[in-house]
Design a protein around this motif. Structure first.
Motif, PDB file in Angstrom:
ATOM      1  N   ASP A  67       0.840  -1.197   0.000  1.00 51.44           N
ATOM      2  CA  ASP A  67       0.000   0.000   0.000  1.00 51.44           C
ATOM      3  C   ASP A  67       0.884   1.259   0.000  1.00 51.44           C
ATOM      4  O   ASP A  67       0.616   2.234  -0.709  1.00 51.44           O
ATOM      5  CB  ASP A  67      -0.903  -0.021   1.238  1.00 51.44           C
ATOM      6  CG  ASP A  67      -1.920   1.122   1.226  1.00 51.44           C
ATOM      7  OD1 ASP A  67      -2.384   1.488   0.122  1.00 51.44           O
ATOM      8  OD2 ASP A  67      -2.229   1.649   2.303  1.00 51.44           O
TER       9      ASP A  67
ATOM     10  N   MET B 163       2.405   1.827  -3.353  1.00 56.18           N
ATOM     11  CA  MET B 163       1.414   2.282  -4.325  1.00 56.18           C
ATOM     12  C   MET B 163       0.885   3.676  -3.978  1.00 56.18           C
ATOM     13  O   MET B 163      -0.210   4.062  -4.383  1.00 56.18           O
ATOM     14  CB  MET B 163       0.231   1.307  -4.399  1.00 56.18           C
ATOM     15  CG  MET B 163       0.600  -0.069  -4.931  1.00 56.18           C
ATOM     16  SD  MET B 163       1.095  -0.061  -6.662  1.00 56.18           S
ATOM     17  CE  MET B 163       2.848  -0.434  -6.496  1.00 56.18           C
TER      18      MET B 163
ATOM     19  N   ASP C  61      -2.473   4.181  -2.029  1.00 59.46           N
ATOM     20  CA  ASP C  61      -3.755   3.975  -2.742  1.00 59.46           C
ATOM     21  C   ASP C  61      -3.669   2.638  -3.473  1.00 59.46           C
ATOM     22  O   ASP C  61      -3.610   2.550  -4.690  1.00 59.46           O
ATOM     23  CB  ASP C  61      -4.028   5.111  -3.727  1.00 59.46           C
ATOM     24  CG  ASP C  61      -5.491   5.134  -4.160  1.00 59.46           C
ATOM     25  OD1 ASP C  61      -6.193   4.126  -3.913  1.00 59.46           O
ATOM     26  OD2 ASP C  61      -5.920   6.135  -4.742  1.00 59.46           O
ATOM     27  N   TYR C  62      -3.619   1.576  -2.677  1.00 58.25           N
ATOM     28  CA  TYR C  62      -3.425   0.209  -3.184  1.00 58.25           C
ATOM     29  C   TYR C  62      -4.443  -0.160  -4.268  1.00 58.25           C
ATOM     30  O   TYR C  62      -4.101  -0.649  -5.333  1.00 58.25           O
ATOM     31  CB  TYR C  62      -3.498  -0.752  -1.996  1.00 58.25           C
ATOM     32  CG  TYR C  62      -3.450  -2.224  -2.342  1.00 58.25           C
ATOM     33  CD1 TYR C  62      -2.232  -2.884  -2.502  1.00 58.25           C
ATOM     34  CD2 TYR C  62      -4.624  -2.960  -2.469  1.00 58.25           C
ATOM     35  CE1 TYR C  62      -2.190  -4.232  -2.793  1.00 58.25           C
ATOM     36  CE2 TYR C  62      -4.587  -4.310  -2.757  1.00 58.25           C
ATOM     37  CZ  TYR C  62      -3.368  -4.958  -2.918  1.00 58.25           C
ATOM     38  OH  TYR C  62      -3.328  -6.282  -3.203  1.00 58.25           O
ATOM     39  N   HIS C  63      -5.707   0.076  -3.985  1.00 59.66           N
ATOM     40  CA  HIS C  63      -6.772  -0.356  -4.905  1.00 59.66           C
ATOM     41  C   HIS C  63      -6.777   0.442  -6.199  1.00 59.66           C
ATOM     42  O   HIS C  63      -7.263  -0.047  -7.224  1.00 59.66           O
ATOM     43  CB  HIS C  63      -8.133  -0.256  -4.209  1.00 59.66           C
ATOM     44  CG  HIS C  63      -8.313  -1.282  -3.138  1.00 59.66           C
ATOM     45  ND1 HIS C  63      -8.566  -2.599  -3.401  1.00 59.66           N
ATOM     46  CD2 HIS C  63      -8.233  -1.169  -1.771  1.00 59.66           C
ATOM     47  CE1 HIS C  63      -8.658  -3.273  -2.263  1.00 59.66           C
ATOM     48  NE2 HIS C  63      -8.454  -2.431  -1.263  1.00 59.66           N
ATOM     49  N   GLN C  64      -6.223   1.620  -6.188  1.00 59.61           N
ATOM     50  CA  GLN C  64      -6.178   2.422  -7.402  1.00 59.61           C
ATOM     51  C   GLN C  64      -4.944   2.118  -8.238  1.00 59.61           C
ATOM     52  O   GLN C  64      -5.016   2.038  -9.472  1.00 59.61           O
ATOM     53  CB  GLN C  64      -6.196   3.924  -7.034  1.00 59.61           C
ATOM     54  CG  GLN C  64      -6.076   4.867  -8.230  1.00 59.61           C
ATOM     55  CD  GLN C  64      -7.275   4.772  -9.160  1.00 59.61           C
ATOM     56  OE1 GLN C  64      -8.395   4.512  -8.700  1.00 59.61           O
ATOM     57  NE2 GLN C  64      -7.068   4.950 -10.459  1.00 59.61           N
ATOM     58  N   ASN C  65      -3.819   1.863  -7.585  1.00 62.33           N
ATOM     59  CA  ASN C  65      -2.553   1.803  -8.314  1.00 62.33           C
ATOM     60  C   ASN C  65      -1.975   0.398  -8.523  1.00 62.33           C
ATOM     61  O   ASN C  65      -1.109   0.218  -9.367  1.00 62.33           O
ATOM     62  CB  ASN C  65      -1.506   2.672  -7.584  1.00 62.33           C
ATOM     63  CG  ASN C  65      -1.908   4.139  -7.573  1.00 62.33           C
ATOM     64  OD1 ASN C  65      -2.527   4.628  -8.522  1.00 62.33           O
ATOM     65  ND2 ASN C  65      -1.582   4.852  -6.491  1.00 62.33           N
ATOM     66  N   ASP C  66      -2.404  -0.594  -7.734  1.00 57.56           N
ATOM     67  CA  ASP C  66      -1.880  -1.950  -7.937  1.00 57.56           C
ATOM     68  C   ASP C  66      -2.712  -2.641  -9.012  1.00 57.56           C
ATOM     69  O   ASP C  66      -3.946  -2.732  -8.906  1.00 57.56           O
ATOM     70  CB  ASP C  66      -1.939  -2.747  -6.632  1.00 57.56           C
ATOM     71  CG  ASP C  66      -1.084  -4.014  -6.704  1.00 57.56           C
ATOM     72  OD1 ASP C  66      -1.121  -4.683  -7.753  1.00 57.56           O
ATOM     73  OD2 ASP C  66      -0.386  -4.321  -5.719  1.00 57.56           O
ATOM     74  N   SER C  67      -2.060  -3.134 -10.055  1.00 57.23           N
ATOM     75  CA  SER C  67      -2.774  -3.681 -11.228  1.00 57.23           C
ATOM     76  C   SER C  67      -3.600  -4.925 -10.902  1.00 57.23           C
ATOM     77  O   SER C  67      -4.537  -5.264 -11.636  1.00 57.23           O
ATOM     78  CB  SER C  67      -1.770  -4.008 -12.335  1.00 57.23           C
ATOM     79  OG  SER C  67      -0.828  -4.966 -11.879  1.00 57.23           O
TER      80      SER C  67
ATOM     81  N   ARG D 256      -7.808  -5.656  -7.752  1.00 58.07           N
ATOM     82  CA  ARG D 256      -9.236  -6.020  -7.827  1.00 58.07           C
ATOM     83  C   ARG D 256      -9.482  -7.448  -7.335  1.00 58.07           C
ATOM     84  O   ARG D 256     -10.604  -7.817  -6.996  1.00 58.07           O
ATOM     85  CB  ARG D 256      -9.753  -5.864  -9.265  1.00 58.07           C
ATOM     86  CG  ARG D 256      -9.138  -6.810 -10.267  1.00 58.07           C
ATOM     87  CD  ARG D 256      -9.509  -6.421 -11.695  1.00 58.07           C
ATOM     88  NE  ARG D 256      -8.941  -7.325 -12.676  1.00 58.07           N
ATOM     89  CZ  ARG D 256      -9.583  -8.363 -13.195  1.00 58.07           C
ATOM     90  NH1 ARG D 256     -10.824  -8.615 -12.824  1.00 58.07           N
ATOM     91  NH2 ARG D 256      -9.003  -9.148 -14.086  1.00 58.07           N
TER      92      ARG D 256
END
Length: 891
Positions: free
Chosen positions: A233, A236, A239-245, A248
């Motif tokens: 996190d 990234m 902003d883990y959920h926004q920037n880690d591919s 999801r």
């Protein structure tokens, strides 16, 4: 220069001569130059650590090159995969397309051919696949090894190693509900692999079982340790959920812990692009830290093309709606046209369209004219058909037959002045085979042999003239030719009488074969009277099919008052038989209008569209066809109008059951409300009838924890003429393979069942009834003699019960074998040990008879009725067996 020119000419001539000589030699020599006899010995390998064993009979073909052999090998392997996935003609199509002619080897898997170096040979076995081998210089013996595909996948695939226990990925069969396949991701990593710096990336994939192509990469599954997730996190930008591919796919409910075993299961669903095809779920797992891959499952197979299909036999007619026969559907009975056919035996001169000049022809013409005139204005239509005997060419005979028909048509037109159209039908051209068939019926073998010899040698006018010289000509042969030149006159007339309801019922049963064959028909009103007065359900199904065929053969049939009633009954039959067809009800539905809408565009004949029963039954059939989205459109139509409220609730339960039951059984549903909905749907399905309970319990017995005995008590209530019963028996006995009771002494011989007694039973019988014991010994001697002398009796000692049951279901319904090829209840280990083979079908069938005789004997012993057909049937009747299915209240 001139000398050089001449020298070139000489060399050219020599080259031409050499080419010509070589070509001629190639034609004259029986084998290719340099060809030598090569023996090919075929072996079969059935396991990684097992030695190949000699094959039995296989098929093979010789190819012009090894490259061609490799190409054919791939084509045959692909066709075999398609064959086992349900395309029965896949192999046949390849053989036809590639113009392959397969030869048979000897019984020991060997064959010899004259071959030259560079050629290829393809060896093929329908149950295993193909192999291509290359012929090399100087080879006289070539081994060809067929590798059994059944050995590729086992129940558990162990990948890599770590101490004594390596990581495990289990290829559990998925659950196929028609429109989607749901498979389980099952990851097990031993303690010691995972640290506080670990992450697991699992990539599920959907694979086409026919082509092995990866069709889709599904949502990934990401498992992380607490420390890894925290630092990731940070990396990234918080902003883990926004920037880690891959964020999801992150599952926060499972946290990796240092030096702890990983045991993770999740369910993945793939919406099938083609509901008829087979797909498997596969997945690749990677364990990594911040910088390195610690372990990778690689390209190993982690999914199975076998699949559980728990809904394939489900009876959904329980959610459908009947339509009451009211006066709204009544139509008046009509006068019917009655088809008639009359021979018009006008005799024509041989080879001409001129009538034979005699009084008999005159009498025949007058009679047919008088008959046609007798119908007056009720005469509907007339047609004539010319014919010709076989002498002469097809072109000449066709022309002659048409000329004779034209003669008859002109003659009838001149006599019948009512304006009824007279049509000319396609001519009837008799062949020499037709002629010889008629001669053979005369039962004079000497005459037949003599006539056949003439016809075979001279199938033309010469033969005809030779036949005229035989002594049988005028008495036997000439009348046959004359009958083959007879005209046929067909006509229809209006039957003035309109049948009452009682008369139509009586007429239907008296002349049923004619109505079924289409020789006779009834009016819409007559069919209404049949529906109103016949009570037998099976007979009503037959009447429904006849009425549907009659109504739909007419234009604008949706405007008929009886049409929606008949179509609805036809749809219910299709649904009940497991063969839904949404096109039956489609003409009576307009998606732009609400339920129960009157179309008054024809003021004299208003028509109701979107009848609520029809809308509901269309939803049921779309559901059966695994088109859930379409089914829900019709459910929503009904709900908007508050129509069929209880039925729509039942359909909603079926949808919930289909979508969530598999995940619920695996404990993957956490939402309490959804769990409650699935339980309610489960209660509805299981209580919708003993058959549905038997189907679900049997198909999912492992997941539900149901024993074979529990399932079989329900299955035994199904009628013996239902192939589903025996297929489900095959499923429930698959786990018992190798542990079944001994039934070898129960083989019925010469259609008389014979129970071979044990030593204890023999001694008891000898003591209690010496006369019966003596009779038993005589039958025992006959039985043993039959075992020794009957060459057709096959060895059934190693046939498992489940294959005998499956075969019996296939014999009753051929399409069921397609289900078996992908049946998840019969796992790879069982399939490997007990292969289904076509050559063993007689053994499967005989074993079934043994099992049935044993089962009947068990019932007789339990009930004390004695083993006879009547008592056995009585005991196994559904009406005489108390249901063990719990009621809604008890559940």
């Amino acid at each position: 220069m001139k000398r050089n020119f001449l020298r070139h000419i000489c060399f050219a001539l020599i080259a031409i001569l050499l080419v010509t000589f070589t070509a001629t030699a190639a034609v004259l020599q029986p084998e290719d130059e340099g060809a030598h006899r090569v023996k090919v010995k075929v072996y079969i390998k059935e396991g990684e650590n097992k030695k190949p064993k000699a094959a039995k009979t296989v098929l093979y073909c010789v190819c012009s090159s090894y490259k061609r052999a490799e190409y054919l090998k791939k084509k045959l392997d692909a066709a075999q995969t398609q064959y086992f996935s349900g395309d029965d003609r896949a192999i046949e199509k390849v053989l036809k397309e590639e113009e392959i002619v397969l030869k048979k080897s000897r019984g020991n898997g060997e064959f010899e051919e004259a071959l030259i170096a560079g050629r290829g040979v393809v060896v093929f076995h329908q149950d295993i696949g193909a192999v291509a081998v290359e012929v090399k210089e100087g080879q006289t013996l070539i081994p060809a090894v067929l590798v059994s595909k059944d050995q590729i996948i086992d129940e558990t695939v162990v990948l890599g190693s770590y101490g004594d226990n390596g990581p495990e990925l289990k290829p559990v069969p998925g659950i196929d509900t028609g429109d989607q396949v749901t498979f389980t991701v099952d990851i097990k990593l031993p303690a010691g692999l995972v640290t506080d710096k670990s992450r697991i990336i699992c990539q599920p994939m959907a694979v086409d079982c026919q082509t092995e192509d990866t069709l889709a990469y599904l949502k990934p599954i990401i498992l992380e340790s607490a420390d890894y997730h925290k630092k990731q996190d940070k990396r990234m930008g918080f902003d883990y959920h926004q920037n880690d591919s891959v964020a999801r796919g992150y599952d926060p409910s499972y946290v990796l812990e240092n030096d702890k075993m990983v045991r993770y299961k999740a369910q993945v669903t793939y919406k099938k692009p083609d509901k008829e095809k087979i797909y498997r779920g596969s997945y690749r797992v990677v364990l990594e830290d911040y910088h390195h891959i610690i372990w990778d499952s690689g390209e190993q197979t982690t999914g199975s093309c076998l699949a559980f299909k728990p809904l394939k036999f489900l009876d959904l007619s329980v959610a459908a709606a009947d339509m009451e026969l009211t006066d709204e559907f009544m139509e008046p009975a009509e006068e019917n046209t009655v088809p008639m056919s009359r021979d018009l035996p006008l005799r024509f001169e041989q080879g001409k369209d001129i009538l034979t000049n005699d009084s008999l022809n005159t009498v025949i013409q007058n009679n047919i004219v008088a008959e046609l005139k007798s119908y007056g204005d009720q005469l509907w239509s007339v047609s004539v058909q010319g014919s010709s005997s076989p002498e002469g060419s097809v072109e000449r005979n066709t022309l002659l037959a048409n000329k004779r028909a034209d003669y008859a048509r002109r003659f009838l037109n001149s006599k019948i002045k009512s304006g009824v159209p007279i049509a000319t039908l396609e001519p009837r051209l008799y062949t020499w085979e037709d002629f010889l068939f008629e001669v053979q019926k005369l039962a004079n073998q000497e005459m037949y042999d003599q006539v056949k010899a003439i016809v075979d040698a001279n199938p033309n006018n010469v033969g005809y003239k030779m036949l005229k010289d035989l002594p049988y000509w005028s008495t036997y042969l000439e009348p046959i030719f004359e009958r083959e030149r007879v005209m046929v006159c067909k006509y229809k007339y209006l039957k003035k009488h309109i049948m009452t309801a009682d008369e139509v019922v009586e007429t239907y049963f008296a002349e049923k074969p004619d109505y079924v064959s289409g020789k006779k028909t009834l009016s819409n009103g007559d069919y209404f009277n049949l529906f109103a007065n016949v009570t037998d359900t099976l007979e009503l199904d037959t009447i429904t099919m006849l009425a549907y065929k009659h109504i739909t053969s007419q234009s604008d049939y949706t405007s008929f008052r009886l049409a929606p009633y008949v179509a609805n009954r036809m749809a219910l039959i299709a649904s009940r038989n497991g063969m839904p067809d949404v096109n039956i009800l489609k003409p009576f539905i307009d998606m732009r209008k609400p339920v129960n809408t009157w179309d008054k565009s024809d003021a004299m004949n208003p028509v109701m569209l979107n009848r609520e029963q029809i809308v509901l039954n269309q939803a049921v059939m779309y559901f059966q066809e695994a088109k859930l989205d379409s089914a829900m459109l019709f459910i929503e139509m009904l709900e908007k109008k508050n129509a069929q409220v209880e039925a729509t609730k039942r359909m909603r339960k079926l949808v919930v059951f289909q979508q969530g039951y598999a995940a619920y059984l695996q404990g993957l549903i956490k939402d309490p409300k959804l769990v409650a909905d699935i339980k309610a749907a489960e209660r509805y399905v299981l209580n919708s009838g003993d058959f549905n309970r038997a189907i679900i319990w049997t198909e999912l017995h492992a997941q539900l924890g149901k024993s074979r005995e529990e399932c079989e008590r329900l299955l035994d209530r199904m009628p013996d003429d239902n192939p589903k019963k025996w297929y489900l028996k095959g499923i429930i006995w698959a786990d018992e393979a190798g542990k079944e009771p001994d039934v070898e002494g129960y083989a019925p011989i010469n259609s008389n069942g014979f129970h071979k007694l044990s030593d204890e039973e023999e001694f008891a019988l000898m003591r209690t009834d010496p006369l019966k014991f003596e009779e038993y010994n005589k039958k025992l001697d006959e039985y043993n003699a039959k075992l020794e002398d009957d060459a057709d009796l096959v060895d059934t000692s190693k046939v498992p019960f489940f294959l005998a049951y499956f075969q019996h279901s296939f014999d009753m319904e051929k399409k069921f074998i397609r289900y078996y090829r992908n049946e998840g209840n019969v796992n790879d280990k069982i399939r490997k040990e007990y292969k289904y083979s076509r050559k063993d079908i007689p053994a499967y069938r005989q074993k079934f008879e043994m099992i049935k005789a044993y089962h009947d004997q068990q019932i007789a012993e339990e009930t004390g009725t004695g083993l006879n057909e009547e008592s056995t049937q009585e005991q196994s009747s559904p009406n005489n067996t108390e249901s063990t299915a719990p009621s809604e209240d008890n559940k």
